[in-house]
Design a protein around this motif. Structure first.
Motif, PDB file in Angstrom:
ATOM      1  N   ASN A  19      89.768 -34.805  94.336  1.00 23.36           N
ATOM      2  CA  ASN A  19      88.701 -35.688  93.829  1.00 23.36           C
ATOM      3  C   ASN A  19      87.560 -35.855  94.830  1.00 23.36           C
ATOM      4  O   ASN A  19      87.016 -36.945  94.999  1.00 23.36           O
ATOM      5  CB  ASN A  19      89.278 -37.061  93.479  1.00 23.36           C
ATOM      6  N   THR A  20      87.194 -34.767  95.465  1.00 25.82           N
ATOM      7  CA  THR A  20      86.110 -34.799  96.451  1.00 25.82           C
ATOM      8  C   THR A  20      84.837 -34.221  95.852  1.00 25.82           C
ATOM      9  O   THR A  20      84.885 -33.320  95.002  1.00 25.82           O
ATOM     10  CB  THR A  20      86.543 -34.037  97.717  1.00 25.82           C
ATOM     11  N   LEU A  21      83.694 -34.739  96.277  1.00 25.90           N
ATOM     12  CA  LEU A  21      82.395 -34.257  95.812  1.00 25.90           C
ATOM     13  C   LEU A  21      81.605 -33.695  96.983  1.00 25.90           C
ATOM     14  O   LEU A  21      81.448 -34.353  98.016  1.00 25.90           O
ATOM     15  CB  LEU A  21      81.600 -35.399  95.174  1.00 25.90           C
ATOM     16  N   ILE A  22      81.072 -32.480  96.803  1.00 24.86           N
ATOM     17  CA  ILE A  22      80.153 -31.868  97.760  1.00 24.86           C
ATOM     18  C   ILE A  22      78.856 -31.614  97.006  1.00 24.86           C
ATOM     19  O   ILE A  22      78.839 -30.835  96.044  1.00 24.86           O
ATOM     20  CB  ILE A  22      80.708 -30.562  98.328  1.00 24.86           C
ATOM     21  N   SER A  23      77.777 -32.255  97.406  1.00 24.81           N
ATOM     22  CA  SER A  23      76.541 -32.178  96.633  1.00 24.81           C
ATOM     23  C   SER A  23      75.339 -31.989  97.562  1.00 24.81           C
ATOM     24  O   SER A  23      75.220 -32.650  98.585  1.00 24.81           O
ATOM     25  CB  SER A  23      76.382 -33.467  95.820  1.00 24.81           C
TER      26      SER A  23
END
Length: 613
Positions: free
Chosen positions: A312-316
């Motif tokens: 559940n990680t976000l890289i943006s």
């Protein structure tokens, strides 16, 4: 600033951003179709409210998750459904609020709209602490003149604290954020130049390609060697923003959960002169529910951004750049070792030419499921999946931009290897490459937790939808390595292929692969589809068009040989003109949108190729 003006600006911004993420619903449909399961869909909604200087968004997704964002950070993600009717949480009496029914903001939108803007940050938060290069642990930390040292601040700050870190060279230190914040009161470390709030990143880092680190711009940790971990988050709910890290072994390590890294810059981790050293790691994330926003990594020679078992990680809006010719980056963005439900979006992997090895751009490896990579670009590098534990992942709305069709430009490719299966590649544009898509098998040597998932297999049951390839030596290579490693069940739907020498070469045992509803134009070699290693070709060709071919046209179902009628193929526009022979000549399939996410069919049947007129 007038609050009403802020609200109206934000509302228009939401609408603008949603145009770029309208494909989210169909992505969920594709994943569900791949898995072959019925997925319960929940009502999406967003609650946004402001209390003082605190901005909060609560997002309820169609997948049944409740995500909470506060002041530019995702602080929680749990199972949860929107209240009916949609109302504010109990006990909340905000200065301002909005309720958005049937509209779940994406993580990037929620982070952007809960981030306090630069104007708001010009006035330091009351009660904040300060760090400078001349700080002393005996000070109270309440001002620059009575500031703390960096190491003391990171181990002292507690839940709800805000710590401002002034620009300057903090030397070769190894510091750890050991305390934990909470869901409502994270710990925040924010770098600045002269005044808190004067460094603000939006949709990308403040650090640019080929720039050099500078202690005068924001805080800098400058290691004197290739060893050590300059900065580490151990506690939970910790945010670090606007920090430069130069050299060291692992630039930034995240072990705690619900961490946020924003505008973190890691440069030259690991040996830059030993071509055989696998020793430098830019950002490594182990803890779940992390957010990496606007970060930049350059020449971390082993792994630039590694999401290692972090769910559940976000890289943006992150960028990775390889320019060291002696020992360049091996893995740019790497997901694996038990990573689930993680998103990489709006990010770039850029590899300069002439480096000593090709590396891997966006890579999902070993054990990783239900991850999404979307709206990303690889310059002279790849999108890759490898090992049988890599399945049910979605790559969508991405690009590969290469520099030529000769063999030396091989790193720019979609690569499927070592048993990766049941993944989807959708809405890809690939330009000026040697081989656009390659299935292969090799003995990688890596063994992850729970056993070796490196199958003797080139990849199976993967799906390619709305792929546009403009100028390549070869479109697809089915197999390499041991010819006994099979490649099977991989299918291409609604694709447009233009200006190539060889459509496909089959090196390995193959069966169940196929092309459906696709158009091939301007094949410049007599070798259109060919076999090697005494292999036969076992593929399906259904409702495909072949035009301007020097090589033979394969047999199949409803195969045509007519001009595609592209609007401007030489200019890279492969949408159809009104007189195109491909309109209504295709066959229906489960993928109901085209390359531009327009619904299809518009007429009596699908148009052939990636675009619906």
């Amino acid at each position: 600033m007038n609050r009403l003006i802020n609200v109206r600006t934000m509302s228009f911004f939401v609408l603008f951003l949603q145009l770029f993420i309208s494909c989210a619903h169909e992505e969920a449909d594709i994943v569900a179709a791949i898995e072959g399961d019925q997925v319960e869909v929940f009502i999406p909604a967003t609650i946004y409210y402001e209390i003082g200087d605190t901005k909060t968004a609560i997002v309820y997704t169609e997948e049944g998750y409740k995500k909470t964002f506060k002041n530019g950070a995702k602080i929680d993600q749990v199972k949860g459904t929107a209240p009916d009717p949609l109302v504010l949480p109990d006990g909340i009496d905000p200065d301002y609020h909005e309720l958005h029914e049937n509209n779940a903001w994406t993580d990037a939108v929620a982070i952007e709209l809960t981030t306090v803007d630069a104007e708001g940050n010009e006035h330091p938060i009351a009660g904040a602490y300060y760090v400078t290069t001349s700080g002393n642990s005996s000070n109270d930390g309440k001002s620059e003149t009575k500031s703390w040292p960096l190491d003391y601040a990171l181990k002292t700050a507690k839940a709800g604290d805000v710590v401002y870190i002034k620009s300057g060279n903090y030397g070769a230190v190894q510091v750890k954020a050991t305390q934990s914040g909470t869901i409502n009161d994270p710990i925040r470390f924010i770098g600045y130049k002269s005044t808190p709030g004067d460094v603000a990143s939006s949709e990308g880092s403040t650090f640019q390609y080929n720039e050099t680190v500078s202690a005068s711009k924001m805080p800098l940790i400058s290691m004197g060697s290739d060893d050590g971990i300059p900065m580490e988050i151990v506690g939970d709910y910790v945010t670090v923003e606007n920090i430069q890290i130069y050299r060291g072994k692992i630039g930034f390590l995240v072990n705690g959960t619900n961490a946020t890294l924003k505008n973190v810059i890691c440069i030259d981790q690991g040996s830059q002169t030993n071509s055989s050293a696998y020793s430098g790691f830019g950002i490594r994330v182990v803890g779940d529910n992390a957010t990496l926003l606007n970060c930049f990594v350059e020449d971390a020679n082993a792994e630039a951004v590694n999401i290692k078992g972090s769910d559940n990680t976000l890289i943006s809006y992150c960028k990775v750049h390889a320019k060291n010719s002696v020992n360049p980056i091996d893995y740019f963005f790497l997901l694996g070792t038990g990573t689930y439900n993680t998103i990489i979006e709006h990010s770039e992997a850029k590899r300069e030419l002439g480096l000593s090895h090709g590396g891997h751009g966006f890579m999902i490896k070993d054990l990783a499921e239900n991850n999404i990579i979307r709206n990303c670009v690889a310059f002279d590098t790849s999108f890759e999946i490898g090992f049988s534990g890599v399945k049910n992942n979605l790559f969508t709305d991405c690009k590969i931009i290469g520099s030529g069709t000769d063999g030396e430009f091989w790193p720019a490719v979609i690569k499927i290897k070592n048993g990766a299966n049941n993944n989807t590649f959708k809405n890809f544009y690939i330009e000026n490459v040697w081989t656009a898509i390659a299935f292969s098998d090799d003995d990688d040597g890596f063994v992850g937790p729970g056993g070796d998932r490196d199958l003797e297999n080139c990849g199976f049951d993967n799906t390619f939808v709305n792929i546009v390839i403009n100028t390549a030596y070869r479109l697809v290579t089915f197999g390499s390595g041991a010819k006994t490693s099979p490649v099977h069940g991989n299918k291409f739907y609604n694709c447009t292929f233009y200006n190539y020498q060889n459509a496909a070469t089959f090196y390995n045992e193959n069966y169940g692969n196929g092309f459906y509803n696709s158009t091939f134009e301007k094949g410049t070699s007599i070798y259109n589809f060919n076999a090697a290693n005494s292999m036969s070709i076992n593929m399906t060709v259904d409702h495909c068009n072949f035009y301007d071919m020097k090589g033979s046209v394969p047999s199949g179902t409803s195969v045509t040989q007519v001009s595609s009628g592209f609007k401007n193929a030489s200019g890279g526009d492969f949408s159809l003109n009104s007189s195109s022979n491909l309109i209504d000549k295709g066959t229906s399939n489960e993928f109901k949108t085209d390359f531009n996410n327009k619904s299809r069919p518009k007429g009596g049947a699908f148009d052939i190729g990636a675009y619906e007129y």
